[in-house]
Design an enzyme around this catalytic site. Structure first.
Site, short mmCIF file in Angstrom:
data_model
loop_
_atom_site.label_atom_id
_atom_site.label_comp_id
_atom_site.label_asym_id
_atom_site.label_seq_id
_atom_site.Cartn_x
_atom_site.Cartn_y
_atom_site.Cartn_z
N LYS A 187 -118.68 -33.54 -19.03
CA LYS A 187 -118.08 -32.24 -18.67
C LYS A 187 -118.19 -32.07 -17.16
O LYS A 187 -117.90 -33.00 -16.41
CB LYS A 187 -118.78 -31.11 -19.44
CG LYS A 187 -118.71 -31.27 -20.96
CD LYS A 187 -119.09 -30.01 -21.69
CE LYS A 187 -119.04 -30.25 -23.20
NZ LYS A 187 -119.34 -29.07 -23.97
N HIS A 247 -110.15 -30.14 -25.95
CA HIS A 247 -111.52 -29.64 -26.12
C HIS A 247 -111.52 -28.11 -26.21
O HIS A 247 -110.71 -27.43 -25.58
CB HIS A 247 -112.41 -30.09 -24.95
CG HIS A 247 -113.85 -29.78 -25.21
ND1 HIS A 247 -114.40 -28.55 -24.92
CD2 HIS A 247 -114.83 -30.50 -25.80
CE1 HIS A 247 -115.68 -28.55 -25.32
NE2 HIS A 247 -115.95 -29.73 -25.85
N GLU A 306 -115.40 -31.11 -33.77
CA GLU A 306 -116.38 -30.34 -33.04
C GLU A 306 -116.29 -28.88 -33.47
O GLU A 306 -115.47 -28.13 -32.93
CB GLU A 306 -116.13 -30.43 -31.54
CG GLU A 306 -116.12 -31.84 -31.00
CD GLU A 306 -116.56 -31.90 -29.53
OE1 GLU A 306 -117.15 -32.90 -29.17
OE2 GLU A 306 -116.33 -30.93 -28.79
N GLY A 344 -122.83 -26.41 -27.54
CA GLY A 344 -123.72 -25.71 -26.60
C GLY A 344 -124.88 -25.00 -27.26
O GLY A 344 -125.45 -24.08 -26.69
N SER A 376 -123.62 -30.33 -29.86
CA SER A 376 -125.08 -30.32 -29.78
C SER A 376 -125.73 -31.55 -30.44
O SER A 376 -126.77 -31.44 -31.09
CB SER A 376 -125.64 -29.02 -30.36
OG SER A 376 -125.04 -27.91 -29.72
P1 PGA Z 1 -122.77 -30.26 -26.36
O1 PGA Z 1 -121.26 -30.57 -26.06
O2 PGA Z 1 -123.37 -31.47 -27.01
O3 PGA Z 1 -123.37 -29.99 -25.01
O4 PGA Z 1 -122.81 -29.09 -27.29
C1 PGA Z 1 -120.51 -31.18 -27.07
C2 PGA Z 1 -119.06 -31.15 -26.76
O5 PGA Z 1 -118.51 -30.11 -26.39
O6 PGA Z 1 -118.41 -32.20 -26.93
#
Ligand code: PGA
Length: 257
Positions: A11, A96, A168, A174, A214
């Site tokens: 990201k 995303h 996702e 997050g 996560s």
């Molecule tokens: P995260 O991000 O593991 O920090 O929750 C996952 C994603 O958005 O692909």
């Protein structure tokens, strides 16, 4: 047989060349020579040439977190797919939840971008996932089926099997922990059923469906033996090389000792 795949989008967590360099170096030295599963890293655009150099001689592929909806022209601030191709990218992440929520990206745009990926020979990783609101309104199935439809409809039959669906659940991004194993298992099964229903059994058996939201070393261990989970899409918990390595090894079903 679907080959397992684990990857990470940095990201905008990594915002300096120094940090990117030590992270890429750490990842390359820890997992760069294994070839049991496919690996990919998606850094910010300006880091791509550096990551390319660092992963040279390893099995790790790299790509971008997005791409422009047009090939060329007056699109200030956008990045054309041909530059990604010329940089040697293998993957492009599309759709995303953060791009949908904060930058107005739509299903239609995703479908167009999938078409561009086919034309330019890059593999799309298309994110799909229900929101908490979808669950409350009992429309998760509808949301997911619609997103699967848009993700696959603008691709040829041959190219569809190159597409990776990244499930996702938006409410699990997050957080402290990923969604629980039973929920993930059930939804991945349902997604494969949706693909079978709308695009045929053959594609349903071939397409890779990975889980993101996560993901931690613990998640990787829990999901390593789930039949319909072909991979993991890692965010924050993959930003330390040792953690990323644990996630990879746990998902392979190997211990880290
Ligand atoms: P995260 O991000 O593991 O920090 O929750 C996952 C994603 O958005 O692909």
């Amino acid at each position: 047989m679907r080959k397992k795949i684990v990857g990470s989008s940095w990201k905008m967590h990594i915002n300096s060349f120094d940090d990117a360099s030590s992270l890429a170096q750490g990842i390359a030295s820890r997992v760069g020579q294994q070839d049991d599963i496919d690996l990919f890293i998606l850094p910010s655009y300006p880091l791509i040439p550096m990551v390319k150099a660092m992963f040279n001689g390893t099995v790790i592929k790299y790509g971008a977190q997005n791409v422009a909806v047009a090939k060329q022209g007056a699109h200030t601030g956008e990045v054309p797919i041909n530059l990604l191709k010329e940089l040697g990218c293998t993957y492009v992440e599309l759709n995303h939840a953060e791009r949908r929520a904060n930058y107005n990206e739509s299903d239609e745009m995703t479908a167009i971008k999938v078409g561009l990926c086919e034309e330019y020979g890059l593999k799309p990783i298309v994110c799909i996932g229900e929101t908490g609101e979808d669950i409350k309104l009992n429309r998760s199935y509808l949301t997911l089926r619609t997103q699967v439809m848009w993700a696959l409809s603008n691709a040829s039959e041959a190219f569809r099997k190159e597409i990776i669906l990244a499930y996702e659940p938006v409410w699990a991004i997050g957080q402290q922990e990923s969604a629980d194993k039973t929920y993930i298992e059930k939804t991945h099964r349902m997604l494969r059923d949706i693909v079978a229903l709308d695009f045929g059994e053959e594609l349903a058996n071939q397409i890779r469906i990975i889980y993101g939201g996560s993901v931690s070393p613990q998640t990787a261990m829990e999901l390593s033996d789930v039949k319909d989970v072909d991979g993991l899409f890692v965010g924050r918990f993959g930003l330390q090389p040792e953690n990323f390595e644990k996630i990879v090894n746990n998902f392979k079903g190997e211990s880290n000792d």
